[in-house]
Write a protein that holds these residues in place. Structure first.
Motif, PDB file in Angstrom:
ATOM      1  N   LEU A 147       3.023  25.244  -4.034  1.00  0.00           N
ATOM      2  CA  LEU A 147       3.866  24.346  -3.242  1.00  0.00           C
ATOM      3  C   LEU A 147       4.595  23.329  -4.103  1.00  0.00           C
ATOM      4  CD1 LEU A 147       1.501  23.579  -0.210  1.00  0.00           C
ATOM      5  CD2 LEU A 147       3.244  25.357  -0.407  1.00  0.00           C
ATOM      6  N   GLY A 148       4.082  23.056  -5.281  1.00  0.00           N
ATOM      7  CA  GLY A 148       4.735  22.072  -6.140  1.00  0.00           C
ATOM      8  C   GLY A 148       3.818  21.621  -7.258  1.00  0.00           C
ATOM      9  N   HIS A 149       4.237  20.602  -7.959  1.00  0.00           N
ATOM     10  CA  HIS A 149       3.468  20.040  -9.069  1.00  0.00           C
ATOM     11  C   HIS A 149       3.504  18.517  -8.984  1.00  0.00           C
ATOM     12  CE1 HIS A 149       4.668  24.062 -10.458  1.00  0.00           C
ATOM     13  NE2 HIS A 149       3.587  24.036 -11.204  1.00  0.00           N
ATOM     14  N   GLU A 150       2.488  17.885  -9.512  1.00  0.00           N
ATOM     15  CA  GLU A 150       2.538  16.442  -9.662  1.00  0.00           C
ATOM     16  C   GLU A 150       1.619  16.004 -10.792  1.00  0.00           C
ATOM     17  OE1 GLU A 150       1.368  13.792  -6.637  1.00  0.00           O
ATOM     18  OE2 GLU A 150      -0.282  15.012  -5.912  1.00  0.00           O
ATOM     19  N   THR A 151       1.807  14.770 -11.193  1.00  0.00           N
ATOM     20  CA  THR A 151       1.130  14.264 -12.388  1.00  0.00           C
ATOM     21  C   THR A 151       0.058  13.245 -12.025  1.00  0.00           C
ATOM     22  OG1 THR A 151       3.149  14.581 -13.682  1.00  0.00           O
ATOM     23  CG2 THR A 151       1.478  13.121 -14.598  1.00  0.00           C
ATOM     24  N   VAL A 198      -2.007  14.226 -16.919  1.00  0.00           N
ATOM     25  CA  VAL A 198      -2.158  15.674 -16.807  1.00  0.00           C
ATOM     26  C   VAL A 198      -1.364  16.149 -15.590  1.00  0.00           C
ATOM     27  CG1 VAL A 198      -4.262  15.562 -15.370  1.00  0.00           C
ATOM     28  CG2 VAL A 198      -3.834  17.572 -16.771  1.00  0.00           C
ATOM     29  N   GLU A 199      -0.719  17.291 -15.731  1.00  0.00           N
ATOM     30  CA  GLU A 199       0.053  17.852 -14.622  1.00  0.00           C
ATOM     31  C   GLU A 199      -0.808  18.811 -13.819  1.00  0.00           C
ATOM     32  OE1 GLU A 199       3.437  20.935 -14.720  1.00  0.00           O
ATOM     33  OE2 GLU A 199       4.508  19.022 -14.536  1.00  0.00           O
ATOM     34  N   MET A 200      -0.724  18.698 -12.507  1.00  0.00           N
ATOM     35  CA  MET A 200      -1.493  19.549 -11.605  1.00  0.00           C
ATOM     36  C   MET A 200      -0.540  20.380 -10.746  1.00  0.00           C
ATOM     37  SD  MET A 200      -4.185  16.630 -10.269  1.00  0.00           S
ATOM     38  CE  MET A 200      -2.827  15.645  -9.625  1.00  0.00           C
ATOM     39  N   GLU A 201      -1.010  21.540 -10.374  1.00  0.00           N
ATOM     40  CA  GLU A 201      -0.273  22.394  -9.450  1.00  0.00           C
ATOM     41  C   GLU A 201      -0.831  22.164  -8.042  1.00  0.00           C
ATOM     42  OE1 GLU A 201       0.602  27.214  -8.940  1.00  0.00           O
ATOM     43  OE2 GLU A 201      -0.366  26.423 -10.752  1.00  0.00           O
ATOM     44  N   ILE A 202       0.033  22.139  -7.050  1.00  0.00           N
ATOM     45  CA  ILE A 202      -0.412  22.041  -5.664  1.00  0.00           C
ATOM     46  C   ILE A 202      -0.290  23.427  -5.056  1.00  0.00           C
ATOM     47  CG2 ILE A 202      -0.066  20.962  -3.409  1.00  0.00           C
ATOM     48  CD1 ILE A 202       1.273  18.627  -4.856  1.00  0.00           C
ATOM     49  N   ARG A 203      -1.410  23.953  -4.579  1.00  0.00           N
ATOM     50  CA  ARG A 203      -1.446  25.322  -4.065  1.00  0.00           C
ATOM     51  C   ARG A 203      -1.886  25.359  -2.609  1.00  0.00           C
ATOM     52  NH1 ARG A 203      -4.300  29.109  -8.761  1.00  0.00           N
ATOM     53  NH2 ARG A 203      -2.567  29.041 -10.268  1.00  0.00           N
ATOM     54  N   ILE A 204      -1.464  26.415  -1.932  1.00  0.00           N
ATOM     55  CA  ILE A 204      -1.942  26.692  -0.580  1.00  0.00           C
ATOM     56  C   ILE A 204      -2.620  28.056  -0.601  1.00  0.00           C
ATOM     57  CG2 ILE A 204       0.277  27.686   0.163  1.00  0.00           C
ATOM     58  CD1 ILE A 204      -0.301  26.456   2.949  1.00  0.00           C
TER      59      ILE A 204
END
Length: 312
Positions: free
Chosen positions: A166-170, A273-279
C-alpha cells in the motif's frame, strides 16, 4: 476441549513438525506442545508418535485426524451459515490493524479509497501486531494491514496468504520544538550527555525496528529510557509535552510537523528506517468464504500496485 487444540493437531498432522506447526500457529514450541498434550489428555490416548522423525500420528491419531477435520469443517460451515443470515453486513469489511497504523495511516487511506474506488464500509479492529496477525490466521477478520521490514517479517505462510503493498513510510526520531524551532532533544553521539528517550515496550514491532536503528548507528547512542509504552500515539503525546525524543512513523506526525510542534531530532536520512505498509488476506482458493466486497477491493488494489510497478 478447545477448538484451537483441534486446529493445532490438524496442522501437526500436515507438517509432521512441532516447530513448523508452532510457527504457523503463532505460538512458541513449548506452548504448542502443551496444547497437543492437553488434547491427548482429553482424548485419553496418545495421538502422536514422538519416537519417530519426522513426527507421525499413532493409529488412534490417524482416526482422530479424520474426525478433527470433519468437526472443524462442520464448525466452519455453521459459522458461514450464520454469517449468511447477516446479509446486511456482507459489504462491511473487517480490518485488523496495529494501533500505530489504525490512528494515522488507516483514516487517510480509507478517504483516498473513497475518491478512487468508492465507499468502503469498514469495521476497524485495532490491536498489537501479534494479535492482529492472529485475527487473520484464525479467520476473524477479512484483511490485515501491517508494517513490513525485511528484518522483522510477519510469519504468514505465502502459500495460504497473499499480500499487496500500500505504500512506504519512515520511522525516525522526533522531539518537541523549542522557541527557536530547534529540537529540545536531539541525537548527537559526539555529546557526552544522555538524551531523555521515550521507548516502545519490549516486544513491540516498532520497538524492534528502533533496536535495529540503534544497532546500526555508527556510534553508540546515549539514550536514557524514562518512559515506555507499546503505542506510538502514547509516545507522541509524551514527546509533545517535552518529556524526551521518540521514534515515530511519519504518518503519525504529519500535523505536528506542519504546526511545528514536533521537529526531527536527527538530520533526515540519519537514524531512521523505511518500512513497507502491506495488506494481507487469505487466498480465496484456501478460504471457505470470501466477501464479494473484499474481492472487489483486492482486485482494485492489485490494479493500483501493478500500474505503479509498470510506471516505475
Amino acid at each position: 476441549m478447545e477448538t484451537k487444540w483441534l486446529e493445532d493437531f490438524v496442522s501437526l498432522a500436515e507438517t509432521r513438525s512441532f516447530s513448523r506447526s508452532a510457527q504457523l500457529r503463532h505460538v512458541t514450541q513449548p506452548a504448542f506442545s502443551r496444547r497437543i498434550q492437553a488434547l491427548e489428555a482429553w482424548a485419553g490416548i496418545d495421538l502422536v508418535d514422538r519416537s519417530s522423525y519426522p513426527t507421525r500420528l499413532t493409529p488412534a491419531g490417524e482416526t482422530f485426524h479424520a474426525q478433527a477435520l470433519e468437526i472443524l469443517g462442520a464448525l466452519q460451515a455453521t459459522r458461514n451459515m450464520m454469517r449468511g443470515h447477516q446479509a446486511s453486513g456482507q459489504d462491511m469489511l473487517s480490518f485488523a490493524v496495529p494501533h500505530s497504523l489504525a490512528f494515522s495511516f488507516f483514516p487517510h487511506w480509507v478517504m483516498g479509497l473513497r475518491q478512487r474506488f468508492g465507499v468502503v464500509k469498514s469495521h476497524l479492529i485495532a490491536l498489537n501486531v501479534h494479535d492482529a496477525v492472529l485475527r487473520l490466521t484464525e479467520a476473524n477478520c477479512d484483511l490485515l494491514i501491517a508494517y513490513h521490514h525485511p528484518s522483522q517479517p510477519l510469519q504468514l505462510n505465502p502459500d495460504r496468504y497473499e499480500m499487496l503493498t500500500l505504500g512506504h513510510e519512515t520511522l525516525a526520531a522526533y522531539a518537541k520544538a523549542d522557541p527557536h524551532g530547534k529540537p529540545m532533544f536531539s541525537i548527537n553521539p559526539s555529546s557526552g550527555d544522555k538524551v531523555p528517550y521515550l521507548s516502545y515496550a519490549g516486544g513491540a514491532y516498532l520497538g524492534r525496528l528502533v533496536d535495529l536503528i540503534v544497532k546500526q548507528a555508527p556510534s553508540p547512542l546515549k539514550l536514557d529510557a524514562l518512559y515506555e509504552t507499546d503505542m506510538a500515539e502514547g509516545l507522541k503525546a509524551m514527546a509533545l509535552e517535552g518529556h524526551g525524543l521518540a521514534f515515530l512513523p511519519g504518518s503519525s506526525v504529519i500535523k505536528e510537523l506542519k504546526s511545528k510542534h514536533l521537529v526531527r531530532a536527527a538530520p533526515p536520512g540519519h537514524y531512521e528506517v523505511e518500512m513497507e505498509i502491506r495488506i494481507y488476506r487469505e487466498r480465496p482458493e484456501m478460504a471457505r468464504y470470501t466477501k464479494p466486497a473484499s474481492q472487489s477491493l483486492w482486485k482494485f488494489l492489485g490494479g493500483v500496485q501493478n500500474s505503479l510497478s509498470g510506471s516505475a
